[in-house]
Design an enzyme around this catalytic site. Sequence first.
Site, PDB file in Angstrom:
ATOM      1  CG  HIS A 308      -2.064   0.933   1.117  1.00 19.20           C
ATOM      2  ND1 HIS A 308      -1.967   2.281   1.334  1.00 19.20           N
ATOM      3  CD2 HIS A 308      -3.337   0.694   0.736  1.00 19.20           C
ATOM      4  CE1 HIS A 308      -3.150   2.845   1.126  1.00 19.20           C
ATOM      5  NE2 HIS A 308      -3.999   1.912   0.758  1.00 19.20           N
ATOM      6  CG  ASP A 366      -8.506  -4.096  -2.803  1.00 16.74           C
ATOM      7  OD1 ASP A 366      -7.722  -3.140  -2.945  1.00 16.74           O
ATOM      8  OD2 ASP A 366      -9.742  -3.990  -2.877  1.00 16.74           O
TER       9      ASP A 366
HETATM   10  C1  SDX Z   1      -6.233   0.145  -2.872  1.00 17.33           C
HETATM   11  O1  SDX Z   1      -4.334   4.634  -1.984  1.00 17.33           O
HETATM   12  C2  SDX Z   1      -5.312   4.054  -1.372  1.00 17.33           C
HETATM   13  O2  SDX Z   1      -5.716   4.451  -0.300  1.00 17.33           O
HETATM   14  C3  SDX Z   1      -5.915   2.839  -2.112  1.00 17.33           C
HETATM   15  C4  SDX Z   1      -6.934   2.014  -1.352  1.00 17.33           C
HETATM   16  C5  SDX Z   1      -8.200   2.816  -1.078  1.00 17.33           C
HETATM   17  O3  SDX Z   1      -8.920   2.465  -0.121  1.00 17.33           O
HETATM   18  O4  SDX Z   1      -8.509   3.722  -1.894  1.00 17.33           O
HETATM   19  O5  SDX Z   1      -6.396   1.579  -0.113  1.00 17.33           O
HETATM   20  C6  SDX Z   1      -7.377   0.794  -2.155  1.00 17.33           C
HETATM   21  O6  SDX Z   1      -5.997   0.499  -3.996  1.00 17.33           O
HETATM   22  C7  SDX Z   1      -5.377  -0.842  -2.138  1.00 17.33           C
HETATM   23  C8  SDX Z   1      -4.173  -1.344  -3.002  1.00 17.33           C
HETATM   24  C9  SDX Z   1      -4.688  -2.460  -3.932  1.00 17.33           C
HETATM   25  N1  SDX Z   1      -3.647  -2.816  -4.909  1.00 17.33           N
HETATM   26  C10 SDX Z   1      -3.017  -4.016  -4.842  1.00 17.33           C
HETATM   27  O7  SDX Z   1      -3.182  -4.840  -3.952  1.00 17.33           O
HETATM   28  C11 SDX Z   1      -2.078  -4.275  -6.017  1.00 17.33           C
HETATM   29  C12 SDX Z   1      -0.754  -4.856  -5.493  1.00 17.33           C
HETATM   30  N2  SDX Z   1      -0.041  -3.774  -4.776  1.00 17.33           N
HETATM   31  C13 SDX Z   1       0.911  -2.984  -5.531  1.00 17.33           C
HETATM   32  O8  SDX Z   1       0.592  -2.803  -6.867  1.00 17.33           O
HETATM   33  C14 SDX Z   1       1.409  -1.768  -4.751  1.00 17.33           C
HETATM   34  O9  SDX Z   1       1.730  -2.198  -3.492  1.00 17.33           O
HETATM   35  C15 SDX Z   1       0.523  -0.550  -4.634  1.00 17.33           C
HETATM   36  C16 SDX Z   1       0.035  -0.078  -5.958  1.00 17.33           C
HETATM   37  C17 SDX Z   1      -0.639  -0.825  -3.770  1.00 17.33           C
HETATM   38  C18 SDX Z   1       1.375   0.561  -3.991  1.00 17.33           C
HETATM   39  O10 SDX Z   1       2.290   0.969  -4.925  1.00 17.33           O
HETATM   40  P1  SDX Z   1       3.449   2.024  -4.535  1.00 17.33           P
HETATM   41  O11 SDX Z   1       3.132   2.757  -3.304  1.00 17.33           O
HETATM   42  O12 SDX Z   1       3.764   2.801  -5.759  1.00 17.33           O
HETATM   43  O13 SDX Z   1       4.628   1.111  -4.107  1.00 17.33           O
HETATM   44  P2  SDX Z   1       5.651   0.526  -5.111  1.00 17.33           P
HETATM   45  O14 SDX Z   1       4.911  -0.087  -6.255  1.00 17.33           O
HETATM   46  O15 SDX Z   1       6.679   1.564  -5.373  1.00 17.33           O
HETATM   47  O16 SDX Z   1       6.260  -0.656  -4.240  1.00 17.33           O
HETATM   48  C19 SDX Z   1       7.352  -0.419  -3.399  1.00 17.33           C
HETATM   49  C20 SDX Z   1       8.200  -1.656  -3.568  1.00 17.33           C
HETATM   50  C21 SDX Z   1       8.573  -1.933  -5.036  1.00 17.33           C
HETATM   51  O17 SDX Z   1       9.809  -2.611  -5.033  1.00 17.33           O
HETATM   52  P3  SDX Z   1      11.139  -1.708  -5.353  1.00 17.33           P
HETATM   53  O18 SDX Z   1      10.912  -1.012  -6.673  1.00 17.33           O
HETATM   54  O19 SDX Z   1      11.266  -0.746  -4.182  1.00 17.33           O
HETATM   55  O20 SDX Z   1      12.244  -2.727  -5.420  1.00 17.33           O
HETATM   56  O21 SDX Z   1       7.466  -2.821  -3.144  1.00 17.33           O
HETATM   57  C22 SDX Z   1       7.277  -3.706  -4.230  1.00 17.33           C
HETATM   58  C23 SDX Z   1       7.529  -2.909  -5.506  1.00 17.33           C
HETATM   59  O22 SDX Z   1       8.018  -3.767  -6.530  1.00 17.33           O
HETATM   60  N3  SDX Z   1       5.891  -4.144  -4.178  1.00 17.33           N
HETATM   61  C24 SDX Z   1       5.465  -5.384  -4.377  1.00 17.33           C
HETATM   62  C25 SDX Z   1       4.075  -5.339  -4.167  1.00 17.33           C
HETATM   63  N4  SDX Z   1       3.712  -4.083  -3.882  1.00 17.33           N
HETATM   64  C26 SDX Z   1       4.823  -3.338  -3.898  1.00 17.33           C
HETATM   65  N5  SDX Z   1       6.115  -6.510  -4.688  1.00 17.33           N
HETATM   66  C27 SDX Z   1       5.358  -7.625  -4.795  1.00 17.33           C
HETATM   67  N6  SDX Z   1       4.033  -7.678  -4.613  1.00 17.33           N
HETATM   68  C28 SDX Z   1       3.354  -6.547  -4.309  1.00 17.33           C
HETATM   69  N7  SDX Z   1       2.045  -6.569  -4.133  1.00 17.33           N
END
Ligand code: SDX
Length: 432
Positions: A308, A366
């Site tokens: 998140h 989720d």
């Molecule tokens: C919602 O914003 C809100 O409040 C949203 C929400 C709401 O109520 O409105 O809470 C609802 O959207 C919840 C999130 C649902 N999405 C998912 O579950 C999809 C999977 N999660 C990721 O796509 C990600 O964690 C996000 C999109 C939720 C957050 O993305 P960020 O903040 O841009 O973080 P990032 O992608 O930069 O991740 C940081 C690191 C990265 O690695 P590095 O580049 O630092 O090496 O963590 C890794 C990412 O690769 N990472 C994951 C991961 N999520 C982040 N690696 C594996 N699996 C994951 N799920």
Amino acid sequence: MTNETYTLNNADGSTSLELPVKKGTLGPDVLDIGKLYREQGVFTYDPGFVATASCESDITFIDGDKGVLLYRGYPVEQLAANSSFIEVAYLLLYGELPTATQLAAFDNSIRTHTMLNEGMLRFFNGFRYDAHPMAMISAVVGSMSAYYHDTMDVNNPEHREIFAHRIIAKLPTIAAAAHKLNVGQPFIYPQNDLGYTENMLRMFFAVPAEPYEINPVAAQALDLLFILHADHEQNCSTSTVRMAGSSGANPYSAIAAGIAALWGPAHGGANEAVLRMLTQIGSAKNIPEYVAKAKDKDDPFRLMGFGHRVYKNFDPRATIIRKMCHKVLDQMGGKDAPLFELALELEQVALKDPYFIEKNLYPNVDFYSGIIYRALGIPTSMFTGMFAIGRTVGWVSHWQEMITEPGRRIARPRQLYTGAPERNYIAVADRK
Ligand code: SDX
């Protein structure tokens, strides 16, 4: 990115810049950089707005490190345990918990605005039977501006209020109509003698051929999910609603823009993606393979429902939903119990994995919600539609806060231009 450090250069030769600091009730202070470009000729740069406050808001507070979520100051855990979605909707919209009289009047207003214009209902006949519900929901919500153009003066408080009640009341009806199209069943009209979630369940699952009995556990579970999805500060879809509305566009179109943004798998589309991921993983023996894929930088696979932007601790909503999963599966038949068991096992494996620990990746809202939706008989493709029903009150509350903000300005960010320098046109005959 260069390693150059920027040294401020003021007209008087000084190299410091005083920035006004704004303090909120809770959370980090903000630096007002409004004069930075005018005085220093530079923009700030923050793709994805990781550290950028786009507005002031009184609606919702999140502390991502402590896993705190407050709606108008009330902890979401207390609202989940003691309130109802209709009461939480009133709280988010009007800022205070309603008196019994206010709640009854609000509930009655919502109940009496659940029907759709028959012309709007006919739109559903134009969709393919297998159209994704989010495509239908966003289209039909957008079409509301074609029906209610006589009450779309964004500066008229009465127009703003009737818009709020109409769209909160009609989202379940629109979502249910999309579902009925998908399953080839006749549309079920709302009944004003039913509460919000009871009405929704009946519109989804009743058929004219037999009476429909509402399962109280299902109604309670859905009401809780709507409370937990109601608002979440400046998330992607809410920021979209604020940005679209900042141009003065009609509020129905602004909400339709928010629905489109919510559909993405990185946002509200994640609940659907979680179920597809769990089904793909299939059994606990495959968990290590998928966790390895999620950690592999060269593999686009991510553990859906994990991570998140704000929560670097447990998402308090996930904790509450996990508990509700146990109750729903115990009481409604556990054909999906193996899926829930798999989710619990995946959570335990991931939470012990150094990659997830180091990156503070925890289950988010989720991760478990889809298991409850599926246990209630809601198809996977409709999960994000359920999210939209709950989040509509948050979108409306933020739209109202934005549109009534003194000195409101259209949202118009700048950029770092990395394209071609200025160059002259070349006639096609002279091009190589
Ligand atoms: C919602 O914003 C809100 O409040 C949203 C929400 C709401 O109520 O409105 O809470 C609802 O959207 C919840 C999130 C649902 N999405 C998912 O579950 C999809 C999977 N999660 C990721 O796509 C990600 O964690 C996000 C999109 C939720 C957050 O993305 P960020 O903040 O841009 O973080 P990032 O992608 O930069 O991740 C940081 C690191 C990265 O690695 P590095 O580049 O630092 O090496 O963590 C890794 C990412 O690769 N990472 C994951 C991961 N999520 C982040 N690696 C594996 N699996 C994951 N799920």
